[in-house]
Motif scaffolding. Structure first.
Motif, PDB file in Angstrom:
ATOM      1  N   ARG A  84       0.946  -0.706  -0.004  1.00  0.00           N
ATOM      2  CA  ARG A  84       0.134  -0.052  -0.263  1.00  0.00           C
ATOM      3  C   ARG A  84       0.829   1.212  -0.410  1.00  0.00           C
ATOM      4  O   ARG A  84       0.139   2.065  -0.883  1.00  0.00           O
ATOM      5  CB  ARG A  84      -0.749  -0.246   0.960  1.00  0.00           C
ATOM      6  N   GLY A  85       2.154   1.097   0.785  1.00  0.00           N
ATOM      7  CA  GLY A  85       2.641   2.243   0.387  1.00  0.00           C
ATOM      8  C   GLY A  85       3.680   2.511   0.846  1.00  0.00           C
ATOM      9  O   GLY A  85       4.908   0.872   1.705  1.00  0.00           O
ATOM     10  N   VAL A  86       4.752   2.958   0.781  1.00  0.00           N
ATOM     11  CA  VAL A  86       6.618   2.743   1.915  1.00  0.00           C
ATOM     12  C   VAL A  86       7.009   4.250   2.250  1.00  0.00           C
ATOM     13  O   VAL A  86       6.475   5.565   1.564  1.00  0.00           O
ATOM     14  CB  VAL A  86       6.782   2.777   0.995  1.00  0.00           C
ATOM     15  N   ASN A  87       7.335   4.511   3.514  1.00  0.00           N
ATOM     16  CA  ASN A  87       7.451   5.938   4.090  1.00  0.00           C
ATOM     17  C   ASN A  87       9.130   5.409   4.264  1.00  0.00           C
ATOM     18  O   ASN A  87      10.015   4.168   4.336  1.00  0.00           O
ATOM     19  CB  ASN A  87       7.584   5.357   5.394  1.00  0.00           C
ATOM     20  N   ALA A  88      10.361   6.405   3.324  1.00  0.00           N
ATOM     21  CA  ALA A  88      10.939   6.605   2.897  1.00  0.00           C
ATOM     22  C   ALA A  88      12.056   8.112   3.047  1.00  0.00           C
ATOM     23  O   ALA A  88      10.938   8.732   3.175  1.00  0.00           O
ATOM     24  CB  ALA A  88      12.131   6.405   1.936  1.00  0.00           C
ATOM     25  N   ALA A  89      13.028   8.190   4.200  1.00  0.00           N
ATOM     26  CA  ALA A  89      13.547   9.766   4.060  1.00  0.00           C
ATOM     27  C   ALA A  89      12.086  10.641   4.697  1.00  0.00           C
ATOM     28  O   ALA A  89      11.388  11.377   3.920  1.00  0.00           O
ATOM     29  CB  ALA A  89      14.105  10.389   2.966  1.00  0.00           C
ATOM     30  N   GLY A  90      11.390  10.030   5.976  1.00  0.00           N
ATOM     31  CA  GLY A  90      10.418  11.546   6.599  1.00  0.00           C
ATOM     32  C   GLY A  90       8.404  11.082   5.283  1.00  0.00           C
ATOM     33  O   GLY A  90       8.028  11.878   5.177  1.00  0.00           O
ATOM     34  N   ARG A  91       8.644  10.306   4.146  1.00  0.00           N
ATOM     35  CA  ARG A  91       7.890  10.614   3.547  1.00  0.00           C
ATOM     36  C   ARG A  91       7.040   9.731   2.867  1.00  0.00           C
ATOM     37  O   ARG A  91       7.878   8.325   2.997  1.00  0.00           O
ATOM     38  CB  ARG A  91       8.848  11.231   1.296  1.00  0.00           C
ATOM     39  N   LEU A  92       5.631   9.442   2.996  1.00  0.00           N
ATOM     40  CA  LEU A  92       5.019   8.171   2.536  1.00  0.00           C
ATOM     41  C   LEU A  92       4.333   8.536   0.834  1.00  0.00           C
ATOM     42  O   LEU A  92       3.777   9.179   0.835  1.00  0.00           O
ATOM     43  CB  LEU A  92       3.448   8.432   3.608  1.00  0.00           C
ATOM     44  N   SER A  93       5.170   8.038   0.120  1.00  0.00           N
ATOM     45  CA  SER A  93       4.398   7.244  -0.901  1.00  0.00           C
ATOM     46  C   SER A  93       3.506   6.539  -1.320  1.00  0.00           C
ATOM     47  O   SER A  93       2.972   5.107  -0.534  1.00  0.00           O
ATOM     48  CB  SER A  93       5.394   7.030  -1.733  1.00  0.00           C
ATOM     49  N   TRP A  94       1.889   6.621  -1.279  1.00  0.00           N
ATOM     50  CA  TRP A  94       1.034   5.572  -1.304  1.00  0.00           C
ATOM     51  C   TRP A  94       0.476   4.974  -2.554  1.00  0.00           C
ATOM     52  O   TRP A  94       0.225   5.928  -3.608  1.00  0.00           O
ATOM     53  CB  TRP A  94      -0.190   6.503  -0.723  1.00  0.00           C
ATOM     54  N   TYR A  95       0.770   3.666  -2.676  1.00  0.00           N
ATOM     55  CA  TYR A  95       0.278   3.511  -4.052  1.00  0.00           C
ATOM     56  C   TYR A  95      -1.258   3.191  -4.135  1.00  0.00           C
ATOM     57  O   TYR A  95      -2.184   2.468  -3.521  1.00  0.00           O
ATOM     58  CB  TYR A  95       0.725   2.192  -4.479  1.00  0.00           C
ATOM     59  N   ALA A  96      -2.225   3.751  -5.806  1.00  0.00           N
ATOM     60  CA  ALA A  96      -2.959   3.781  -5.409  1.00  0.00           C
ATOM     61  C   ALA A  96      -3.437   3.955  -7.103  1.00  0.00           C
ATOM     62  O   ALA A  96      -3.169   4.157  -8.151  1.00  0.00           O
ATOM     63  CB  ALA A  96      -3.715   5.711  -5.553  1.00  0.00           C
TER      64      ALA A  96
END
Length: 182
Positions: A84-96
């Motif tokens: 559903r998502g990846v948290n990296a470098a303080g940023r959430l990338s959400w897959y939709a």
């Protein structure tokens, strides 16, 4: 330090599946479960949380106890696993839409699945089986060939999966290997 492995290949954590006839232990799922690899990376399953209204299980990717990224996996009642998502470098990338990491088990030779979200697409095929002797032990594995396309670039990786344990080896197209240590 080696680059962190993309989680959609790590695919290691699942909460219990309650649907009748499904093995709740096919994909490892218990919070606190950890895998340590010869690259120095440790993957650690966290307690279930809710992000954007979706129940997910975080899997942290750590070196030396420091978390560098965290994958958010959704485990559906049918036994499938979705990124559903990846948290990296303080940023959430959400897959939709989310990316299908694993279909409901058990996996079988010849099985193929595809998934895409935004500019990322992947195709995974179970190409066969192989016995492996690794620092963590001897295993009979299923070989997963993953082809990922991002921004026009294609990468291929083999993952060696053991039901109820997870990924015990990663192998890149250039033949580099990362094995489960413990």
């Amino acid at each position: 330090m080696r680059a962190l492995l993309p989680l959609w290949l790590l695919l290691c954590a699942l909460p219990p599946v309650q649907a009748a006839g499904l093995d709740p232990h096919y994909y490892p799922h218990r919070p606190g479960t950890r895998w340590t690899y010869t690259s120095g990376e440790t993957q650690l399953v966290g307690a279930p949380v809710t992000h954007r209204g979706v129940g997910v299980v975080p899997v942290s990717h750590q070196y030396g106890g420091t978390t560098f990224s965290q994958d958010l996996l959704e485990y559906r009642a049918d036994g499938s696993v979705w990124l559903r998502g990846v948290n990296a470098a303080g940023r959430l990338s959400w897959y939709a839409p989310p990316l299908l990491v694993y279909p409901a088990g058990p996996l079988r030779t010849g099985q193929t699945w595809q998934s895409a979200s935004g500019g990322l697409s992947m195709t995974v095929r179970v190409t066969g089986t192989a016995p492996l002797k690794l620092p963590a032990g001897n295993f009979n594995t299923l070989i997963l060939r993953s082809e990922t396309v991002t921004g026009g670039n294609t990468s291929v990786q083999l993952s060696y999966f053991v039901p109820a344990l997870g990924i015990v080896r990663y192998e890149t197209a250039d033949g580099s290997r990362i094995d489960l240590r413990r």
